[in-house]
Design a protein around this motif. Sequence first.
Motif, PDB file in Angstrom:
ATOM      1  N   VAL A  60       0.974  -1.148   0.058  1.00 54.91           N
ATOM      2  CA  VAL A  60       0.012  -0.044   0.096  1.00 54.91           C
ATOM      3  C   VAL A  60       0.894   1.086   0.026  1.00 54.91           C
ATOM      4  N   ARG A  61       0.488   2.328  -0.816  1.00 55.09           N
ATOM      5  CA  ARG A  61       1.269   3.421  -0.836  1.00 55.09           C
ATOM      6  C   ARG A  61       0.283   4.653  -0.790  1.00 55.09           C
ATOM      7  N   ARG A  62       0.216   5.037   0.512  1.00 54.73           N
ATOM      8  CA  ARG A  62      -0.652   6.259   0.878  1.00 54.73           C
ATOM      9  C   ARG A  62      -0.162   7.432   0.703  1.00 54.73           C
ATOM     10  N   LEU A  63      -0.727   8.402  -0.335  1.00 57.10           N
ATOM     11  CA  LEU A  63      -0.241   9.725  -0.767  1.00 57.10           C
ATOM     12  C   LEU A  63      -1.124  10.810  -0.115  1.00 57.10           C
ATOM     13  N   THR A  64      -0.660  11.860   0.792  1.00 61.42           N
ATOM     14  CA  THR A  64      -1.097  12.798   1.198  1.00 61.42           C
ATOM     15  C   THR A  64      -0.858  14.349   0.475  1.00 61.42           C
ATOM     16  N   LEU A  65      -1.440  14.783  -0.097  1.00 60.41           N
ATOM     17  CA  LEU A  65      -1.080  16.243  -0.827  1.00 60.41           C
ATOM     18  C   LEU A  65      -1.781  17.274  -0.138  1.00 60.41           C
ATOM     19  N   THR A  66      -1.268  18.371   0.128  1.00 58.57           N
ATOM     20  CA  THR A  66      -1.579  19.363   0.813  1.00 58.57           C
ATOM     21  C   THR A  66      -1.045  20.724   0.222  1.00 58.57           C
ATOM     22  N   ASN A  67      -2.072  21.758   0.069  1.00 61.05           N
ATOM     23  CA  ASN A  67      -1.824  22.913  -0.655  1.00 61.05           C
ATOM     24  C   ASN A  67      -1.689  23.938   0.513  1.00 61.05           C
ATOM     25  N   LEU A 129      -1.520 -10.204 -10.797  1.00 60.46           N
ATOM     26  CA  LEU A 129      -1.152  -9.109 -10.096  1.00 60.46           C
ATOM     27  C   LEU A 129      -2.348  -8.209 -10.331  1.00 60.46           C
ATOM     28  N   ALA A 130      -2.573  -7.367  -9.485  1.00 64.15           N
ATOM     29  CA  ALA A 130      -3.511  -6.320  -9.543  1.00 64.15           C
ATOM     30  C   ALA A 130      -3.014  -5.122  -9.110  1.00 64.15           C
ATOM     31  N   HIS A 131      -3.517  -3.449  -9.523  1.00 60.16           N
ATOM     32  CA  HIS A 131      -2.928  -2.446  -9.299  1.00 60.16           C
ATOM     33  C   HIS A 131      -4.087  -1.580  -9.264  1.00 60.16           C
ATOM     34  N   LEU A 132      -4.226  -1.105  -8.102  1.00 61.81           N
ATOM     35  CA  LEU A 132      -5.725  -0.203  -7.859  1.00 61.81           C
ATOM     36  C   LEU A 132      -5.488   1.092  -7.535  1.00 61.81           C
ATOM     37  N   LEU A 133      -6.290   2.012  -7.721  1.00 63.67           N
ATOM     38  CA  LEU A 133      -6.390   3.418  -7.093  1.00 63.67           C
ATOM     39  C   LEU A 133      -7.411   3.452  -6.186  1.00 63.67           C
ATOM     40  N   VAL A 134      -7.335   3.694  -4.965  1.00 66.02           N
ATOM     41  CA  VAL A 134      -8.292   4.011  -4.078  1.00 66.02           C
ATOM     42  C   VAL A 134      -8.499   5.507  -3.657  1.00 66.02           C
ATOM     43  N   THR A 135      -9.642   6.163  -3.546  1.00 65.87           N
ATOM     44  CA  THR A 135      -9.631   7.652  -3.350  1.00 65.87           C
ATOM     45  C   THR A 135     -10.532   7.800  -2.095  1.00 65.87           C
ATOM     46  N   ARG A 136     -10.308   8.827  -1.547  1.00 63.52           N
ATOM     47  CA  ARG A 136     -11.005   9.061  -0.275  1.00 63.52           C
ATOM     48  C   ARG A 136     -11.903  10.294  -0.374  1.00 63.52           C
ATOM     49  N   LEU A 137     -13.102  10.409   0.255  1.00 64.70           N
ATOM     50  CA  LEU A 137     -13.876  11.542   0.312  1.00 64.70           C
ATOM     51  C   LEU A 137     -14.282  12.025  -1.051  1.00 64.70           C
ATOM     52  N   LEU A 138     -14.134  13.311  -1.387  1.00 68.17           N
ATOM     53  CA  LEU A 138     -14.806  14.018  -2.416  1.00 68.17           C
ATOM     54  C   LEU A 138     -13.891  13.809  -3.552  1.00 68.17           C
ATOM     55  N   THR A 139     -12.932  13.099  -3.654  1.00 71.40           N
ATOM     56  CA  THR A 139     -12.006  12.678  -4.842  1.00 71.40           C
ATOM     57  C   THR A 139     -12.640  11.619  -5.766  1.00 71.40           C
ATOM     58  N   ARG A 140     -13.096  11.854  -6.806  1.00 75.88           N
ATOM     59  CA  ARG A 140     -13.545  10.668  -7.587  1.00 75.88           C
ATOM     60  C   ARG A 140     -12.579  10.103  -8.533  1.00 75.88           C
ATOM     61  N   ARG A 218     -11.261  -6.203  -4.023  1.00 79.25           N
ATOM     62  CA  ARG A 218     -12.453  -5.473  -3.336  1.00 79.25           C
ATOM     63  C   ARG A 218     -12.279  -5.342  -1.836  1.00 79.25           C
ATOM     64  N   ARG A 219     -11.315  -5.836  -1.222  1.00 78.41           N
ATOM     65  CA  ARG A 219     -11.185  -5.688   0.173  1.00 78.41           C
ATOM     66  C   ARG A 219     -10.436  -4.416   0.316  1.00 78.41           C
ATOM     67  N   TYR A 220      -9.467  -4.281  -0.420  1.00 75.48           N
ATOM     68  CA  TYR A 220      -8.654  -3.018  -0.337  1.00 75.48           C
ATOM     69  C   TYR A 220      -8.905  -1.836  -1.099  1.00 75.48           C
ATOM     70  N   GLN A 221     -10.418  -2.026  -1.703  1.00 70.62           N
ATOM     71  CA  GLN A 221     -10.749  -0.804  -2.156  1.00 70.62           C
ATOM     72  C   GLN A 221     -11.535   0.122  -1.019  1.00 70.62           C
ATOM     73  N   SER A 222     -11.627  -0.483   0.020  1.00 67.22           N
ATOM     74  CA  SER A 222     -12.090   0.246   1.315  1.00 67.22           C
ATOM     75  C   SER A 222     -10.846   1.107   1.812  1.00 67.22           C
ATOM     76  N   TRP A 223     -11.315   2.337   1.998  1.00 68.12           N
ATOM     77  CA  TRP A 223     -10.262   2.999   2.674  1.00 68.12           C
ATOM     78  C   TRP A 223      -9.744   2.585   4.139  1.00 68.12           C
ATOM     79  N   ALA A 224     -10.972   2.032   4.707  1.00 68.11           N
ATOM     80  CA  ALA A 224     -10.745   1.294   6.278  1.00 68.11           C
ATOM     81  C   ALA A 224      -9.438   0.193   6.113  1.00 68.11           C
ATOM     82  N   TRP A 225      -9.550  -0.604   4.884  1.00 70.82           N
ATOM     83  CA  TRP A 225      -8.559  -1.534   4.958  1.00 70.82           C
ATOM     84  C   TRP A 225      -7.052  -0.777   4.438  1.00 70.82           C
ATOM     85  N   VAL A 226      -7.322   0.217   3.613  1.00 67.67           N
ATOM     86  CA  VAL A 226      -5.873   0.868   3.422  1.00 67.67           C
ATOM     87  C   VAL A 226      -5.348   1.254   4.982  1.00 67.67           C
TER      88      VAL A 226
END
Length: 249
Positions: A60-67, A129-140, A218-226
């Motif tokens: 898992v690579r969790r990325l946080t960007l702040t303006n 192998l699967a590579h997926l992008l999980v977004t949070r809150l308002l990011t679609r 499916r499991r890691y598509q949830s932010w809770a699992w991230v």
Amino acid sequence: LYVQERTRGALWSAGYQPVCERPEWEEAVVSAHKVELRRRDDGIALRLEVTVSPDDDVEVRRLTLTNDTNRRRRLWLSSYGEVTLTPSREAGRHPAFSKMFVQSEYLRERNALLYHRRQREAEEKPAYLAHLLVTRLLTRPTGAHEGDRAQFLGRGRTPRSPEALDPEVRKLSGTVGATLDPIFSLGQSIDLLPYTSAQVAYVTLAAESRDEALFLARRYQSWAWVRRAFGRARDALHEELRELDLGSA
């Protein structure tokens, strides 16, 4: 992982490689259960946390960007990885031949790229192998994806300056299937208002069957699992230290 500002075309990466663009400030924090990279570029603060789940074959690579500026910033994120699904020694001996057996597809409902290696011999173990992008809150999710290295890099170019991220192109072609040089790349737009943050996660997983790969996706598509992956990695480390009667130092 690439970060690009759409307005002025500036391009940098979450770490120093592969773009090799020096930030205003950078820091690397290496812990036993995760690696954290931090940097700041023109008022954009980036924090990348990387861990491997102790429960599943998942990175898992969790990325946080702040303006940190008082103006709106429009960013584009892109991942990039080359896929072989075979032992590195074999891939090194016959790289072009080895890649011919990798098949890819895009799963729109999961915003994921799924790869499998066609078996050449009966005793060869299946590899997925699967590579997926999980977004949070308002990011679609945008659904932008690429599975062909030639399409992403362009003729005569390298990962330092890929054609797909050139200001005049700015496009992932959506190519999947039996490409001659398979990669995974998922793109995502991020619209940051002044003094706000956004989070996404890139998840890469390995499995021995298609069903197992889809189950983990499916499991890691949830932010809770991230979030859980980082907590479980930390807990597993503390448990191991207790069993070995070692302190963290």
